[in-house]
Design a protein around this motif. Structure first.
Motif, PDB file in Angstrom:
ATOM      1  N   GLN A 110      -0.523  63.118 -19.261  1.00 14.90           N
ATOM      2  CA  GLN A 110      -0.856  62.989 -18.017  1.00 14.90           C
ATOM      3  C   GLN A 110      -0.186  61.549 -17.517  1.00 14.90           C
ATOM      4  N   PRO A 111       0.401  61.270 -16.507  1.00 16.51           N
ATOM      5  CA  PRO A 111       1.108  60.220 -16.256  1.00 16.51           C
ATOM      6  C   PRO A 111       0.016  59.164 -15.913  1.00 16.51           C
ATOM      7  N   ALA A 112       0.573  57.930 -16.238  1.00 16.69           N
ATOM      8  CA  ALA A 112      -0.400  56.742 -16.355  1.00 16.69           C
ATOM      9  C   ALA A 112       0.377  55.601 -15.489  1.00 16.69           C
ATOM     10  N   ASP A 113      -0.256  54.971 -14.880  1.00 21.49           N
ATOM     11  CA  ASP A 113       0.224  53.586 -14.141  1.00 21.49           C
ATOM     12  C   ASP A 113       0.268  52.572 -15.582  1.00 21.49           C
ATOM     13  N   VAL A 114       1.228  51.639 -15.354  1.00 17.88           N
ATOM     14  CA  VAL A 114       1.309  50.582 -16.228  1.00 17.88           C
ATOM     15  C   VAL A 114       1.183  48.990 -14.994  1.00 17.88           C
ATOM     16  N   GLY A 115       0.501  47.910 -15.464  1.00 24.87           N
ATOM     17  CA  GLY A 115       0.557  46.826 -14.887  1.00 24.87           C
ATOM     18  C   GLY A 115       1.523  46.110 -15.350  1.00 24.87           C
ATOM     19  N   ARG A 116       1.951  44.909 -14.612  1.00 18.69           N
ATOM     20  CA  ARG A 116       3.008  44.182 -15.105  1.00 18.69           C
ATOM     21  C   ARG A 116       2.819  42.710 -14.579  1.00 18.69           C
ATOM     22  N   CYS A 117       2.822  41.588 -15.079  1.00 20.00           N
ATOM     23  CA  CYS A 117       2.723  40.345 -14.879  1.00 20.00           C
ATOM     24  C   CYS A 117       3.633  39.445 -15.390  1.00 20.00           C
ATOM     25  N   ASP A 129      -3.972  42.470 -22.069  1.00 19.78           N
ATOM     26  CA  ASP A 129      -4.434  43.401 -23.172  1.00 19.78           C
ATOM     27  C   ASP A 129      -4.958  42.687 -24.207  1.00 19.78           C
ATOM     28  N   GLY A 130      -5.555  41.438 -24.423  1.00 20.73           N
ATOM     29  CA  GLY A 130      -6.258  40.874 -25.348  1.00 20.73           C
ATOM     30  C   GLY A 130      -5.324  39.606 -25.792  1.00 20.73           C
ATOM     31  N   GLU A 131      -4.016  39.685 -25.457  1.00 22.68           N
ATOM     32  CA  GLU A 131      -3.265  38.601 -25.877  1.00 22.68           C
ATOM     33  C   GLU A 131      -3.249  37.440 -25.079  1.00 22.68           C
ATOM     34  N   PRO A 132      -2.956  36.330 -25.504  1.00 24.98           N
ATOM     35  CA  PRO A 132      -2.863  35.011 -24.698  1.00 24.98           C
ATOM     36  C   PRO A 132      -1.497  35.139 -23.697  1.00 24.98           C
ATOM     37  N   LEU A 133      -1.660  34.728 -22.443  1.00 18.58           N
ATOM     38  CA  LEU A 133      -0.515  34.408 -21.608  1.00 18.58           C
ATOM     39  C   LEU A 133      -0.597  33.133 -20.828  1.00 18.58           C
ATOM     40  N   VAL A 134       0.713  32.378 -20.830  1.00 20.38           N
ATOM     41  CA  VAL A 134       0.423  31.168 -20.285  1.00 20.38           C
ATOM     42  C   VAL A 134       1.586  30.845 -19.236  1.00 20.38           C
ATOM     43  N   ALA A 135       1.340  30.430 -18.154  1.00 22.61           N
ATOM     44  CA  ALA A 135       2.153  30.254 -16.867  1.00 22.61           C
ATOM     45  C   ALA A 135       1.556  29.321 -15.906  1.00 22.61           C
ATOM     46  N   ASP A 136       2.570  28.890 -14.871  1.00 23.20           N
ATOM     47  CA  ASP A 136       1.801  28.279 -13.903  1.00 23.20           C
ATOM     48  C   ASP A 136       1.493  28.948 -12.581  1.00 23.20           C
ATOM     49  N   GLU A 137       2.241  29.866 -12.460  1.00 21.93           N
ATOM     50  CA  GLU A 137       1.856  31.274 -11.455  1.00 21.93           C
ATOM     51  C   GLU A 137       1.984  32.545 -12.090  1.00 21.93           C
ATOM     52  N   TYR A 138       1.427  33.513 -11.399  1.00 22.03           N
ATOM     53  CA  TYR A 138       1.217  34.866 -11.995  1.00 22.03           C
ATOM     54  C   TYR A 138       1.757  35.764 -10.952  1.00 22.03           C
ATOM     55  N   ALA A 139       2.628  36.516 -11.086  1.00 23.73           N
ATOM     56  CA  ALA A 139       3.322  37.641 -10.102  1.00 23.73           C
ATOM     57  C   ALA A 139       2.893  38.909 -10.968  1.00 23.73           C
ATOM     58  N   VAL A 140       1.921  39.736 -10.007  1.00 24.46           N
ATOM     59  CA  VAL A 140       1.395  40.811 -10.724  1.00 24.46           C
ATOM     60  C   VAL A 140       1.791  42.164  -9.766  1.00 24.46           C
ATOM     61  N   ASP A 141       2.191  43.333 -10.380  1.00 19.90           N
ATOM     62  CA  ASP A 141       2.234  44.525  -9.607  1.00 19.90           C
ATOM     63  C   ASP A 141       1.995  45.628 -10.339  1.00 19.90           C
ATOM     64  N   VAL A 142       2.298  46.790  -9.969  1.00 14.51           N
ATOM     65  CA  VAL A 142       1.836  47.973 -10.807  1.00 14.51           C
ATOM     66  C   VAL A 142       3.056  48.788 -10.565  1.00 14.51           C
ATOM     67  N   VAL A 143       3.368  49.588 -11.960  1.00  9.99           N
ATOM     68  CA  VAL A 143       4.449  50.431 -12.066  1.00  9.99           C
ATOM     69  C   VAL A 143       3.724  51.847 -12.063  1.00  9.99           C
ATOM     70  N   PRO A 144       3.837  52.736 -11.099  1.00  7.00           N
ATOM     71  CA  PRO A 144       3.114  54.084 -10.977  1.00  7.00           C
ATOM     72  C   PRO A 144       3.579  54.970 -11.548  1.00  7.00           C
ATOM     73  N   HIS A 145       2.657  55.619 -12.648  1.00  6.00           N
ATOM     74  CA  HIS A 145       3.244  56.905 -13.415  1.00  6.00           C
ATOM     75  C   HIS A 145       4.361  56.333 -14.436  1.00  6.00           C
ATOM     76  N   ALA A 146       4.000  55.228 -15.109  1.00  6.53           N
ATOM     77  CA  ALA A 146       5.298  54.638 -15.725  1.00  6.53           C
ATOM     78  C   ALA A 146       5.465  55.641 -17.059  1.00  6.53           C
ATOM     79  N   LEU A 147       4.280  56.040 -17.733  1.00 10.67           N
ATOM     80  CA  LEU A 147       4.076  56.311 -19.114  1.00 10.67           C
ATOM     81  C   LEU A 147       3.383  57.694 -18.684  1.00 10.67           C
ATOM     82  N   ASP A 148       3.926  58.802 -19.683  1.00  8.82           N
ATOM     83  CA  ASP A 148       3.039  59.793 -20.032  1.00  8.82           C
ATOM     84  C   ASP A 148       2.053  59.740 -21.144  1.00  8.82           C
TER      85      ASP A 148
END
Length: 306
Positions: A127-134, A282-301
């Motif tokens: 099944q194609p699945a979306d993936v987020g990106r930050c 996904d449970g892992e720490p992330l450190v930044a001053d600003e966060y740019a977030v988007d989605v990659v549609p159907h990135a993985l099967d």
């Protein structure tokens, strides 16, 4: 019976679930190897953080990559696969051996036993699945800021100290954070390129799948194939009693009716906070001053049970 796996690389975290990952990897290797036949399965153990990224990024000759462990190895393997061109990206499946197993829940994979998960994979469909990106880092399930991120990050040490897993682990951490660290966070956010919005939040969650924290349905209507990210923001004012109630109701996705809960669906968002909050991806720490977030549609099967 034909299997969708083909030539398969199993990437396993031997330290998953307080050391149960090694035995789980052996058992999965036996089951999958016997079903797939000689030479069709390779097993690679992760010796250090980041190793699963490299293994998955070098797996372009495989039909399938499986990640065995918890959210950490799943997160790394997905990031590795995303380094490959879409046409060379193997299908992605998981053998859940973690504490929260939220992506397993999203895909419908059994966390009860390796035997059940292996049987599901051998008869799965793609099944194609979306993936987020930050900020260039990918996530398959969750990204969050504030007290819920603090809960997710606290569970790592708490699991080692207490041996708890699953809902019991996240409930214990959640109650501790709510009692002692219910902090308001001021933010400025823009959704889908719109005008900046100022606000305050206790939690600010961005979801591909519906759950985090071992099954808390923070965005109960989220879908992994709709090309959208679901956002849940919990705004002040919240007293401690109300915060605990909302936290408990979120287990069943019954928190969304409170006026302090804001739900959105977006393709992109950017957010910055007046002070750096706890952040988990996904449970892992992330450190930044600003966060740019988007989605990659159907990135993985992804492999899902039939």
């Amino acid at each position: 019976m034909p299997t969708p796996l083909g030539k398969t690389l199993l990437i396993a975290n031997p330290t998953a679930q307080n050391g149960n990952g090694a035995a789980a990897a052996r058992r999965a290797g036996e089951l999958l190897g016997a079903a797939l036949g000689h030479g069709a399965l390779d097993v690679a153990l992760t010796e250090a953080p980041g190793r699963a990224v490299d293994l998955a990024a070098g797996a372009g000759s495989y039909d399938t990559v499986l990640a065995l462990g918890g959210d950490g190895v799943i997160h790394e393997a997905a990031n590795g696969l995303m380094r490959l061109p879409r046409e060379d990206r193997p299908a992605f499946g998981i053998v859940p051996v973690g504490s929260g197993n939220d992506y397993a829940r999203t895909l419908g994979m059994s966390a009860r036993s390796v035997d059940e998960a292996a049987a599901q994979l051998l008869a799965a469909s793609k099944q194609p699945a979306d993936v987020g990106r930050c900020n260039g880092e990918f996530f398959v399930e969750t990204l969050s800021f504030g007290v819920d991120a603090a809960i997710a990050l606290d569970t790592v040490e708490r699991r080692k100290r207490t041996g708890k897993t699953g809902t019991a682990l996240y409930l214990a951490s959640g109650m501790d954070q709510l009692l002692h660290h219910l902090d308001r966070r001021r933010y400025t956010a823009s959704f889908d390129g719109g005008a900046p919005v100022d606000g305050e939040s206790f939690t600010f969650a961005v979801q591909v799948g519906s759950t985090y924290g071992g099954g808390f349905r923070i965005c109960p209507d989220a879908r992994i194939d709709d090309g959208l990210l679901d956002v849940c923001i919990a705004h002040p004012p919240f007293g401690l009693g109300r915060a605990v109630l909302v936290f408990l109701l979120a287990k069943g996705g019954r928190h969304t009716g409170f006026e302090q809960i804001e739900l959105r669906r977006v393709r992109t968002l950017s957010v910055r906070f007046d002070e750096r909050p706890p952040v988990q991806i996904d449970g892992e720490p992330l450190v930044a001053d600003e966060y740019a977030v988007d989605v990659v549609p159907h990135a993985l099967d992804v492999l899902v049970p039939c």
